[in-house]
Design a protein around this motif. Structure first.
Motif, PDB file in Angstrom:
ATOM      1  N   GLU A 230      55.918  51.002  29.213  1.00 43.27           N
ATOM      2  CA  GLU A 230      54.523  51.007  28.750  1.00 43.27           C
ATOM      3  C   GLU A 230      54.245  49.850  27.802  1.00 43.27           C
ATOM      4  OE1 GLU A 230      52.637  55.340  28.320  1.00 43.27           O
ATOM      5  OE2 GLU A 230      54.612  55.217  27.384  1.00 43.27           O
ATOM      6  N   SER A 231      55.153  49.572  26.913  1.00 45.48           N
ATOM      7  CA  SER A 231      54.950  48.534  25.899  1.00 45.48           C
ATOM      8  C   SER A 231      55.338  47.145  26.368  1.00 45.48           C
ATOM      9  CB  SER A 231      55.748  48.876  24.633  1.00 45.48           C
ATOM     10  OG  SER A 231      57.128  48.980  24.928  1.00 45.48           O
ATOM     11  N   THR A 232      56.178  47.066  27.390  1.00 47.02           N
ATOM     12  CA  THR A 232      56.649  45.777  27.895  1.00 47.02           C
ATOM     13  C   THR A 232      56.474  45.742  29.400  1.00 47.02           C
ATOM     14  OG1 THR A 232      58.310  45.680  26.124  1.00 47.02           O
ATOM     15  CG2 THR A 232      58.601  44.183  27.987  1.00 47.02           C
ATOM     16  N   ARG A 233      55.524  44.941  29.863  1.00 47.36           N
ATOM     17  CA  ARG A 233      55.260  44.902  31.298  1.00 47.36           C
ATOM     18  C   ARG A 233      56.488  44.454  32.083  1.00 47.36           C
ATOM     19  NH1 ARG A 233      50.301  41.777  33.244  1.00 47.36           N
ATOM     20  NH2 ARG A 233      51.620  40.024  32.615  1.00 47.36           N
ATOM     21  N   ILE A 249      64.977  53.249  26.071  1.00 47.89           N
ATOM     22  CA  ILE A 249      63.521  53.196  25.941  1.00 47.89           C
ATOM     23  C   ILE A 249      62.905  54.405  26.643  1.00 47.89           C
ATOM     24  CG2 ILE A 249      61.427  51.913  26.550  1.00 47.89           C
ATOM     25  CD1 ILE A 249      63.040  49.363  26.384  1.00 47.89           C
ATOM     26  N   SER A 250      62.041  55.097  25.952  1.00 51.78           N
ATOM     27  CA  SER A 250      61.286  56.202  26.542  1.00 51.78           C
ATOM     28  C   SER A 250      59.917  55.678  26.958  1.00 51.78           C
ATOM     29  CB  SER A 250      61.131  57.343  25.538  1.00 51.78           C
ATOM     30  OG  SER A 250      60.391  58.411  26.101  1.00 51.78           O
ATOM     31  N   THR A 251      59.521  55.919  28.211  1.00 52.45           N
ATOM     32  CA  THR A 251      58.271  55.353  28.700  1.00 52.45           C
ATOM     33  C   THR A 251      57.674  56.225  29.801  1.00 52.45           C
ATOM     34  OG1 THR A 251      57.275  53.398  29.747  1.00 52.45           O
ATOM     35  CG2 THR A 251      59.506  53.943  30.390  1.00 52.45           C
ATOM     36  N   GLN A 252      56.397  56.127  29.947  1.00 55.06           N
ATOM     37  CA  GLN A 252      55.697  56.755  31.067  1.00 55.06           C
ATOM     38  C   GLN A 252      55.905  55.872  32.287  1.00 55.06           C
ATOM     39  OE1 GLN A 252      54.105  59.616  30.559  1.00 55.06           O
ATOM     40  NE2 GLN A 252      53.130  59.977  32.536  1.00 55.06           N
ATOM     41  N   GLY A 253      56.473  56.433  33.343  1.00 55.68           N
ATOM     42  CA  GLY A 253      56.741  55.630  34.534  1.00 55.68           C
ATOM     43  C   GLY A 253      57.861  54.644  34.275  1.00 55.68           C
ATOM     44  N   GLY A 254      57.575  53.360  34.542  1.00 54.21           N
ATOM     45  CA  GLY A 254      58.549  52.308  34.321  1.00 54.21           C
ATOM     46  C   GLY A 254      59.491  52.119  35.493  1.00 54.21           C
ATOM     47  N   PRO A 271      55.367  57.501  37.989  1.00 55.32           N
ATOM     48  CA  PRO A 271      54.399  57.102  36.957  1.00 55.32           C
ATOM     49  C   PRO A 271      53.782  58.264  36.194  1.00 55.32           C
ATOM     50  CG  PRO A 271      53.468  56.829  39.159  1.00 55.32           C
ATOM     51  CD  PRO A 271      54.911  57.142  39.342  1.00 55.32           C
ATOM     52  N   GLU A 272      53.962  59.475  36.697  1.00 57.48           N
ATOM     53  CA  GLU A 272      53.395  60.645  36.029  1.00 57.48           C
ATOM     54  C   GLU A 272      54.400  61.330  35.104  1.00 57.48           C
ATOM     55  OE1 GLU A 272      51.889  63.191  39.049  1.00 57.48           O
ATOM     56  OE2 GLU A 272      50.379  61.757  39.752  1.00 57.48           O
ATOM     57  N   GLN A 273      55.611  60.769  35.000  1.00 61.27           N
ATOM     58  CA  GLN A 273      56.645  61.380  34.177  1.00 61.27           C
ATOM     59  C   GLN A 273      57.046  60.458  33.039  1.00 61.27           C
ATOM     60  OE1 GLN A 273      59.787  62.208  36.989  1.00 61.27           O
ATOM     61  NE2 GLN A 273      59.010  64.246  37.453  1.00 61.27           N
ATOM     62  N   ASN A 274      57.616  61.060  32.003  1.00 58.28           N
ATOM     63  CA  ASN A 274      58.150  60.287  30.889  1.00 58.28           C
ATOM     64  C   ASN A 274      59.653  60.093  31.124  1.00 58.28           C
ATOM     65  OD1 ASN A 274      57.719  59.046  28.225  1.00 58.28           O
ATOM     66  ND2 ASN A 274      59.156  60.613  27.530  1.00 58.28           N
ATOM     67  N   PRO A 293      62.629  63.510  33.285  1.00 58.41           N
ATOM     68  CA  PRO A 293      62.655  64.697  32.422  1.00 58.41           C
ATOM     69  C   PRO A 293      63.472  65.831  33.049  1.00 58.41           C
ATOM     70  CG  PRO A 293      60.421  63.853  32.652  1.00 58.41           C
ATOM     71  CD  PRO A 293      61.248  63.132  33.652  1.00 58.41           C
ATOM     72  N   GLN A 294      64.112  66.621  32.225  1.00 58.66           N
ATOM     73  CA  GLN A 294      64.860  67.772  32.717  1.00 58.66           C
ATOM     74  C   GLN A 294      63.900  68.839  33.230  1.00 58.66           C
ATOM     75  OE1 GLN A 294      68.626  69.166  30.867  1.00 58.66           O
ATOM     76  NE2 GLN A 294      67.460  71.002  30.365  1.00 58.66           N
ATOM     77  N   GLN A 295      64.261  69.460  34.337  1.00 57.40           N
ATOM     78  CA  GLN A 295      63.424  70.511  34.915  1.00 57.40           C
ATOM     79  C   GLN A 295      64.260  71.778  35.104  1.00 57.40           C
ATOM     80  OE1 GLN A 295      60.641  69.449  38.122  1.00 57.40           O
ATOM     81  NE2 GLN A 295      61.383  67.333  37.965  1.00 57.40           N
ATOM     82  N   THR A 296      63.586  72.906  35.027  1.00 54.45           N
ATOM     83  CA  THR A 296      64.241  74.205  35.216  1.00 54.45           C
ATOM     84  C   THR A 296      63.810  74.793  36.553  1.00 54.45           C
ATOM     85  OG1 THR A 296      64.339  74.631  32.836  1.00 54.45           O
ATOM     86  CG2 THR A 296      64.523  76.536  34.311  1.00 54.45           C
ATOM     87  N   VAL A 297      64.788  75.133  37.368  1.00 53.75           N
ATOM     88  CA  VAL A 297      64.511  75.764  38.659  1.00 53.75           C
ATOM     89  C   VAL A 297      64.816  77.262  38.511  1.00 53.75           C
ATOM     90  CG1 VAL A 297      64.972  75.740  41.137  1.00 53.75           C
ATOM     91  CG2 VAL A 297      65.248  73.640  39.789  1.00 53.75           C
TER      92      VAL A 297
END
Length: 545
Positions: A230-233, A249-254, A271-274, A293-297
Motif C-alpha cells: 500500500e505504501s510502496t507501489r 510488511i503488512s499490507t492490503q493486497g500486494g 487485494p481484499e485481504q491484509n 490472514p489465518q482462517q478458521t474452518v
C-alpha cells in the motif's frame, strides 16, 4: 565559446555519470556468495522450506516424500509447467513462445529445480492445523493423471490435486490456466470433516539459490526480488537485501516477485485481504513470499483460499490487469514517467509498421521533431557567441589576468548583445532526461528480444554482429562535429573533441543494436536540422562556415 565547449563536454560526461550511477545502483556486481547447500534437488521439497507458523497440533503418521516424488506436467499454448505432488509446488516453468536463444528450438526456462540451481514457486497451508506445517513432512497430493494439456478449441485448463489427512479432512489444490495467459490461479478448497475447528493460513513464496549474478555496464541485468505494498507501489529487494534484513510488511493486497532482465515470477496477494510480506535466507537459499490472514474452518464446513502466480515475460498490459502495479517490474528507473509514455508510443508505431527497428526510427523522428525548437535555439546561441569572439579577444587584451574585471566585462557584453552564454547548453541538458528515458525504454521492452530489423540485424536486443551501425554512428557524429559553427582554440579541448566520435564508436560497439540504431538516426536527424538551421542563419548573417 571555449567555456561553452567546456559546458557541452561536462554535460556529456554528466549523462555518462547518470547512466553509470544507475547501473551501479541497480546492477553493480556484488561479491559472489557460494551456496552452502549441497543437498540433491529433491531436498527443495523438505519441510524446512515452510515459513514459521503456529505449532502443528496434528501428529498423524503422514507418509514422507520419496527421493524423487511425482511430477505433474501441465502444458498450455504458452507455458509448460512441472508441479510436484509433494506440496503442489511449481518446480519448472518453460516459456514456449520465448526461445532460449535466437536460433534455438528449446524454450526459455524461468523456473527450474536441479542440482546446480533452484528457482521454484511454493505455496501451501500452515497454521495450527496446516498440512504443510506438519513436522513429519508436507502433504503428498494425488492427481488423476501426471500429464495435462490444453486442448484445441478450449480456453481453460484445470488441474485438481487432492489430499486427505488422518482425520478425514479434505484438501483440494486447484490450478487454473487460461489460453495465452501467464497468470495461474491457485485455489484451495478445504472441507473440515472432523469435530473441531481447523486453523489454517495460506502462504506463498519464491525460493531461489542464494547467488549474486554478475553483470556488465553495457547490458545490465537485474536478478533479485521486488515487492509492492500500500505504501510502496514498487521496490526492488535484492538478494543482498534479503540476506541482510528480513522483509516484514503488512499490507492490503500486494505482491512479491523475483525478477531478471525480461522475465518475472510473482505471487499475487488477494487485494481484499491484509497480507504479510516477508523474506528470509536459509541454508543457501533466499525466499520471498507472503502470508494471508489465518482462517478458521468450522466442522462440516468448506472454506476457500485464493492466490495467483505470474510466471512469464514482462508484458506491461497483461501484468497491469493481473495485479495492481505489477507492470512496474518493467523498470524504467527514476524517469519512468517519461520512459513509460515513450514505450507506449514505440508500441503504437510498431502496431502500424510491424517492425521494431522502423518503430525506433519513427520514435526518433518524433522526439527530434518535438525538440526542434530547442535545437534551433542551441545553434542560434552558438552562432551568436561566435560573432562575439573578436570582442571577447579585445576584453582579454584589455584586462589581461584580471579575472574579476574580465568577468564583469563579459557579463556587460552579453547583456548589451542580448546573448545567453548558456543558451547552447540548456537545450542539451533538457534533452538528457529524454535520452536516458529512451535508453531504459529500449532496454526493458521484452518485445525487442530476438526482434529482427533487416539484413544482418536479426536481434535488436544484442550488439550488431558486424559493428556496422556503431561505425555509421561514429561517422555521423564526426560530420556533426565538423558542421559545428565554432572551432575550439584550446589544443587540449580540440584533441578531446576530435577523438569524441572515436571514443563513442568504441563505446557503442557492445551496445544493443536497437540503441545504436536510435543514436544513429538521432545523429542523422541532427545533421538535417543543422543544415536547415545554418542556412537560415547564413541568410541573417549569423553563421559563416
Amino acid at each position: 565559446m571555449e567555456s561553452q565547449r567546456n559546458l557541452l563536454l561536462i554535460g556529456l560526461l554528466f549523462v555518462s555519470f547518470l547512466i553509470y550511477q544507475q547501473w551501479q545502483k541497480d546492477y553493480g556486481p556484488q561479491p559472489v556468495v557460494v551456496a552452502t547447500n549441497t543437498a540433491p534437488a529433491a531436498a527443495t521439497n523438505a519441510n524446512g522450506d515452510v515459513p514459521p507458523s503456529a505449532a502443528h497440533q496434528d501428529d498423524s503418521d503422514l507418509t514422507k516424500a520419496s527421493a524423487t516424488g511425482q511430477l505433474i506436467t501441465v502444458t498450455t499454448d504458452v507455458l509448460k509447467l512441472k508441479i510436484s505432488a509433494q506440496g503442489g509446488d511449481v518446480v519448472s516453468a518453460e516459456l514456449l513462445a520465448y526461445p532460449i536463444t535466437e536460433d534455438a528450438s528449446d524454450p526459455f526456462i524461468l523456473l527450474e529445480d536441479n542440482a546446480d540451481f533452484t528457482y521454484v514457486a511454493q505455496s501451501g497451508l500452515i497454521g495450527a492445523n496446516g498440512p504443510d506445517a506438519n513436522p513429519k513432512g508436507r502433504p503428498i497430493y494425488s492427481v488423476s493423471s501426471d500429464n495435462f494439456s490444453l486442448e484445441d478449441g478450449s480456453d481453460q485448463l484445470t488441474i485438481t490435486l487432492s489430499y486427505k489427512d488422518a482425520d478425514g479432512n479434505s484438501y483440494h489444490k486447484i490450478f487454473t490456466l487460461n489460453r495465452g495467459s501467464y497468470k495461474i490461479d491457485v485455489h484451495y478448497d478445504v472441507t473440515n470433516n472432523s469435530a473441531s475447528n481447523l486453523n489454517l493460513q495460506l502462504y506463498t513464496q519464491l525460493k531461489q539459490t542464494e547467488e549474486e549474478h554478475t553483470t556488465n555496464m553495457v547490458m545490465p541485468v537485474y536478478h533479485g526480488g521486488a515487492y509492492s505494498s500500500e505504501s510502496t507501489r514498487y521496490s526492488k529487494y535484492s538478494i543482498k537485501d534479503i540476506k541482510k534484513n528480513n522483509l516484514n510488511i503488512s499490507t492490503q493486497g500486494g505482491w512479491i516477485a523475483m525478477m531478471q532482465h525480461y522475465f518475472v515470477s510473482a505471487w499475487l496477494g488477494n487485494p481484499e485481504q491484509n497480507n504479510q510480506l516477508y523474506s528470509r535466507a536459509s541454508n543457501g537459499f533466499v525466499f520471498m513470499g507472503f502470508k494471508a490472514p489465518q482462517q478458521t474452518v468450522a466442522p462440516k464446513q468448506t472454506t476457500q483460499f485464493d492466490t495467483a502466480l505470474w510466471v512469464g515475460p514482462k508484458l506491461q498490459t497483461e501484468m497491469a490487469a493481473a495485479a495492481q502495479h505489477l507492470d512496474l517490474t518493467v523498470d524504467y528507473g527514476l524517469l519512468w514517467f517519461i520512459a513509460q509514455p515513450l514505450s507506449k508510443l514505440l508500441t503504437f508505431f510498431h502496431s502500424f509498421v510491424g517492425n521494431w527497428g522502423i518503430a525506433i526510427i519513427l520514435i526518433t523522428f518524433t522526439v527530434k521533431g518535438i525538440m526542434y525548437p530547442l535545437t534551433k535555439a542551441q545553434y542560434t546561441s552558438m552562432a551568436k557567441m561566435r560573432l562575439l569572439q573578436p570582442k571577447m579577444a579585445e576584453l582579454r587584451e584589455k584586462f589581461g589576468d584580471d579575472r574579476q574585471k574580465m568577468s564583469q566585462g563579459m557579463m556587460e557584453l552579453y547583456k548589451k548583445e542580448k546573448v545567453n552564454p548558456l543558451g547552447g547548453c540548456f537545450p542539451i541538458l533538457l534533452q538528457m532526461p529524454i535520452f536516458i528515458s529512451l535508453y531504459w525504454s529500449l532496454m526493458e521492452n521484452v518485445e525487442l528480444r530476438h526482434a529482427p530489423f533487416f539484413g544482418w540485424i536479426t536481434d535488436l536486443s544484442v550488439q550488431d554482429p558486424f559493428y556496422i551501425l556503431p561505425i555509421l554512428m561514429g561517422v555521423s557524429m564526426f560530420f556533426i562535429q565538423k558542421m559545428s559553427p565554432t572551432a575550439v582554440s584550446d589544443p587540449m579541448q580540440a584533441k578531446v573533441m576530435q577523438f569524441m566520435p572515436v571514443i563513442f564508436t568504441v563505446f557503442f560497439l557492445w551496445f544493443p543494436a536497437g540503441l545504436v540504431l536510435y543514436w544513429l538516426m538521432s545523429n542523422v536527424v541532427t545533421l538535417i536540422q543543422q543544415t536547415l538551421i545554418y542556412r537560415n542563419l547564413e541568410k541573417n548573417g549569423l553563421h559563416k562556415r
